[in-house]
Design a protein around this motif. Structure first.
Motif, PDB file in Angstrom:
ATOM      1  N   ASP A  25       6.951  25.507  -7.873  1.00  0.00           N
ATOM      2  CA  ASP A  25       6.020  26.429  -7.232  1.00  0.00           C
ATOM      3  C   ASP A  25       4.599  25.891  -7.168  1.00  0.00           C
ATOM      4  OD1 ASP A  25       5.374  26.464  -9.863  1.00  0.00           O
ATOM      5  OD2 ASP A  25       5.553  28.636 -10.136  1.00  0.00           O
ATOM      6  N   GLY A  26       4.404  24.658  -7.629  1.00  0.00           N
ATOM      7  CA  GLY A  26       3.094  24.035  -7.544  1.00  0.00           C
ATOM      8  C   GLY A  26       2.239  24.209  -8.771  1.00  0.00           C
ATOM      9  N   THR A  27       2.683  24.979  -9.753  1.00  0.00           N
ATOM     10  CA  THR A  27       1.904  25.161 -10.968  1.00  0.00           C
ATOM     11  C   THR A  27       2.113  23.975 -11.892  1.00  0.00           C
ATOM     12  OG1 THR A  27       3.721  26.372 -11.997  1.00  0.00           O
ATOM     13  CG2 THR A  27       2.066  27.658 -10.816  1.00  0.00           C
ATOM     14  N   PRO A  28       1.110  23.641 -12.704  1.00  0.00           N
ATOM     15  CA  PRO A  28       1.261  22.487 -13.598  1.00  0.00           C
ATOM     16  C   PRO A  28       2.425  22.661 -14.555  1.00  0.00           C
ATOM     17  CG  PRO A  28      -1.036  23.150 -13.448  1.00  0.00           C
ATOM     18  CD  PRO A  28      -0.234  24.219 -12.762  1.00  0.00           C
ATOM     19  N   SER A  29       3.173  21.593 -14.734  1.00  0.00           N
ATOM     20  CA  SER A  29       4.305  21.624 -15.646  1.00  0.00           C
ATOM     21  C   SER A  29       4.634  20.210 -16.077  1.00  0.00           C
ATOM     22  CB  SER A  29       5.531  22.264 -14.977  1.00  0.00           C
ATOM     23  OG  SER A  29       6.656  22.171 -15.825  1.00  0.00           O
ATOM     24  N   ALA A  30       5.125  20.068 -17.300  1.00  0.00           N
ATOM     25  CA  ALA A  30       5.440  18.742 -17.808  1.00  0.00           C
ATOM     26  C   ALA A  30       6.923  18.442 -17.775  1.00  0.00           C
ATOM     27  CB  ALA A  30       4.920  18.592 -19.234  1.00  0.00           C
ATOM     28  N   ASP A  31       7.750  19.432 -17.466  1.00  0.00           N
ATOM     29  CA  ASP A  31       9.190  19.216 -17.558  1.00  0.00           C
ATOM     30  C   ASP A  31       9.919  19.452 -16.238  1.00  0.00           C
ATOM     31  OD1 ASP A  31      10.011  22.471 -19.072  1.00  0.00           O
ATOM     32  OD2 ASP A  31       8.788  21.896 -17.354  1.00  0.00           O
ATOM     33  N   HIS A  32       9.175  19.490 -15.123  1.00  0.00           N
ATOM     34  CA  HIS A  32       9.835  19.715 -13.836  1.00  0.00           C
ATOM     35  C   HIS A  32      10.645  18.499 -13.410  1.00  0.00           C
ATOM     36  CE1 HIS A  32      10.649  20.105  -9.631  1.00  0.00           C
ATOM     37  NE2 HIS A  32       9.675  19.287  -9.293  1.00  0.00           N
TER      38      HIS A  32
ATOM     39  N   VAL B  94       0.835  -1.206   0.000  1.00  0.00           N
ATOM     40  CA  VAL B  94       0.000   0.000   0.000  1.00  0.00           C
ATOM     41  C   VAL B  94       0.868   1.254   0.000  1.00  0.00           C
ATOM     42  CG1 VAL B  94      -1.698   1.322   1.321  1.00  0.00           C
ATOM     43  CG2 VAL B  94      -1.943  -1.158   1.096  1.00  0.00           C
ATOM     44  N   ALA B  95       1.950   1.235   0.798  1.00  0.00           N
ATOM     45  CA  ALA B  95       2.841   2.396   0.862  1.00  0.00           C
ATOM     46  C   ALA B  95       3.530   2.642  -0.483  1.00  0.00           C
ATOM     47  CB  ALA B  95       3.882   2.188   1.962  1.00  0.00           C
ATOM     48  N   VAL B  96       3.966   1.562  -1.147  1.00  0.00           N
ATOM     49  CA  VAL B  96       4.627   1.708  -2.449  1.00  0.00           C
ATOM     50  C   VAL B  96       3.662   2.298  -3.470  1.00  0.00           C
ATOM     51  CG1 VAL B  96       5.551   0.400  -4.399  1.00  0.00           C
ATOM     52  CG2 VAL B  96       6.371  -0.058  -2.092  1.00  0.00           C
ATOM     53  N   VAL B  97       2.426   1.805  -3.500  1.00  0.00           N
ATOM     54  CA  VAL B  97       1.440   2.328  -4.445  1.00  0.00           C
ATOM     55  C   VAL B  97       1.133   3.794  -4.139  1.00  0.00           C
ATOM     56  CG1 VAL B  97      -0.942   2.113  -5.221  1.00  0.00           C
ATOM     57  CG2 VAL B  97       0.439   0.068  -4.909  1.00  0.00           C
ATOM     58  N   ALA B  98       1.055   4.131  -2.844  1.00  0.00           N
ATOM     59  CA  ALA B  98       0.781   5.518  -2.473  1.00  0.00           C
ATOM     60  C   ALA B  98       1.913   6.445  -2.918  1.00  0.00           C
ATOM     61  CB  ALA B  98       0.568   5.621  -0.963  1.00  0.00           C
ATOM     62  N   VAL B  99       3.164   6.015  -2.688  1.00  0.00           N
ATOM     63  CA  VAL B  99       4.303   6.831  -3.115  1.00  0.00           C
ATOM     64  C   VAL B  99       4.327   6.962  -4.636  1.00  0.00           C
ATOM     65  CG1 VAL B  99       6.825   6.893  -3.242  1.00  0.00           C
ATOM     66  CG2 VAL B  99       5.700   6.306  -1.087  1.00  0.00           C
ATOM     67  N   ALA B 100       4.043   5.862  -5.335  1.00  0.00           N
ATOM     68  CA  ALA B 100       4.019   5.914  -6.793  1.00  0.00           C
ATOM     69  C   ALA B 100       2.930   6.857  -7.294  1.00  0.00           C
ATOM     70  CB  ALA B 100       3.808   4.512  -7.362  1.00  0.00           C
ATOM     71  N   ALA B 101       1.770   6.852  -6.651  1.00  0.00           N
ATOM     72  CA  ALA B 101       0.687   7.743  -7.067  1.00  0.00           C
ATOM     73  C   ALA B 101       1.067   9.204  -6.851  1.00  0.00           C
ATOM     74  CB  ALA B 101      -0.592   7.397  -6.300  1.00  0.00           C
ATOM     75  N   VAL B 102       1.679   9.493  -5.702  1.00  0.00           N
ATOM     76  CA  VAL B 102       2.106  10.867  -5.435  1.00  0.00           C
ATOM     77  C   VAL B 102       3.170  11.294  -6.435  1.00  0.00           C
ATOM     78  CG1 VAL B 102       3.227  12.383  -3.753  1.00  0.00           C
ATOM     79  CG2 VAL B 102       1.498  10.735  -3.000  1.00  0.00           C
ATOM     80  N   LEU B 103       4.090  10.386  -6.767  1.00  0.00           N
ATOM     81  CA  LEU B 103       5.124  10.695  -7.747  1.00  0.00           C
ATOM     82  C   LEU B 103       4.519  10.982  -9.121  1.00  0.00           C
ATOM     83  CD1 LEU B 103       7.913   8.108  -6.891  1.00  0.00           C
ATOM     84  CD2 LEU B 103       8.136  10.589  -6.840  1.00  0.00           C
ATOM     85  N   ALA B 104       3.531  10.183  -9.506  1.00  0.00           N
ATOM     86  CA  ALA B 104       2.898  10.388 -10.803  1.00  0.00           C
ATOM     87  C   ALA B 104       2.224  11.752 -10.877  1.00  0.00           C
ATOM     88  CB  ALA B 104       1.885   9.283 -11.071  1.00  0.00           C
ATOM     89  N   ILE B 105       1.634  12.176  -9.762  1.00  0.00           N
ATOM     90  CA  ILE B 105       1.004  13.502  -9.729  1.00  0.00           C
ATOM     91  C   ILE B 105       2.048  14.600  -9.663  1.00  0.00           C
ATOM     92  CG2 ILE B 105      -0.524  15.003  -8.399  1.00  0.00           C
ATOM     93  CD1 ILE B 105      -1.989  12.467  -7.472  1.00  0.00           C
ATOM     94  N   ASP B 106       3.071  14.393  -8.824  1.00  0.00           N
ATOM     95  CA  ASP B 106       4.100  15.413  -8.638  1.00  0.00           C
ATOM     96  C   ASP B 106       4.924  15.638  -9.903  1.00  0.00           C
ATOM     97  OD1 ASP B 106       5.761  17.109  -6.703  1.00  0.00           O
ATOM     98  OD2 ASP B 106       7.280  15.774  -7.560  1.00  0.00           O
ATOM     99  N   ALA B 107       5.033  14.622 -10.743  1.00  0.00           N
ATOM    100  CA  ALA B 107       5.824  14.753 -11.959  1.00  0.00           C
ATOM    101  C   ALA B 107       5.226  15.752 -12.929  1.00  0.00           C
ATOM    102  CB  ALA B 107       5.964  13.393 -12.648  1.00  0.00           C
TER     103      ALA B 107
END
Length: 265
Positions: free
Chosen positions: A103-110, A85-98
């Motif tokens: 600064d929190g604004t949407p970006s595709a190349d951060h 569950v922890a691995v899936v949660a971290v992966a989901a956050v990473l997918a969103i954070d990518a």
């Protein structure tokens, strides 16, 4: 093993590195398993009705409860599930954070392009492995029309595999930045080592070498006790209990004509 052949063909179609030895290995193992299946007499299936509610309770007990480690004082099997569950949660956050900039604004190349792909692969692999285990468990019970605790071995093993592969894939992501992203960075780097430590400790703690005969009767003593029934030809044969001790009470029948040999043995 035959299920692995189509998966090996995927490597061929995508021309992945090393697809030839992988495909060769899965084809050889599949051929060996099919040969064994064809030459082995099959035991007729049982007659128990298929009960989805009962199958669910058996899955919860033997796969999620007993799992790969069985009864342990520490909740090692639960730690595997928590780790997944922890691995899936971290992966989901990473997918969103990518998809966000510092600064929190949407970006595709951060974040590096492979971070989001690694996170998505991690989630897909975990879901696929666990789903495969569930499907196999239900299919085996449905086809056999009888339940045996060993049906939980493969799903339990796939939970361990899902933890390792999910942790390894999420570890390929490399989030950048401070604050929460720094925490994500530590989580991705420590996921696989933590999974290895957990599985190593769990299997080392629960590994046993014990045969079914260990708790069974001593054959020589059992034979001497049973042989007294042949004195005076009161019986035509004797039943000598043998291992393993189980509900079926295994025994071997020996005619008294062989017990009362001239040598007295």
């Amino acid at each position: 093993a035959p299920i692995l052949v189509p998966l090996g063909l995927v490597g061929l179609l995508l021309r992945r590195p090393g697809w030839r030895p992988v495909l060769a290995i899965v084809c050889v193992t599949a051929a060996a398993q099919i040969a064994v299946i064809l030459i082995t007499p099959r035991v007729p299936p049982g007659s128990e009705p298929f009960n989805p509610g009962l199958v669910l309770s058996q899955f919860l007990r033997d796969v999620l409860g007993f799992g790969a480690f069985g009864h342990t004082r520490l909740p090692l099997n639960r730690l595997i599930q928590i780790g997944i569950v922890a691995v899936v949660a971290v992966a989901a956050v990473l997918a969103i954070d990518a998809r966000r900039a510092p600064d929190g604004t949407p970006s595709a190349d951060h974040t590096p392009p492979d971070a989001r792909a690694a996170a998505l692969r991690s989630m897909v692999v975990v879901v696929a492995l666990i789903g495969t285990g569930i499907v196999l468990f239900v299919a085996i019970v449905f086809l056999q029309h009888k339940y045996n605790a060993r049906y939980g071995y493969i799903p339990s093993a796939l939970l361990c595999v899902a933890l390792v592969f999910g942790s390894a894939l999420v570890g390929r992501a490399n989030p950048v930045g401070g604050g929460a992203r720094r925490f994500l960075g530590w989580a991705t780097r420590l996921a696989l080592p933590a999974a290895v430590v957990l599985l190593t400790f769990g299997f080392a703690r629960t590994f046993r070498l014990e045969t079914k005969a260990s708790g069974g009767p001593d054959y020589a003593d059992a034979f001497r006790d049973a042989a007294t029934a042949c004195d005076g030809q009161a019986s035509r044969s004797i039943l000598v209990p043998i291992s393993p001790i189980s509900r079926t009470n295994w025994a071997v029948e020996i005619p008294c004509s062989r017990v009362a040999a001239p040598t007295g043995r």
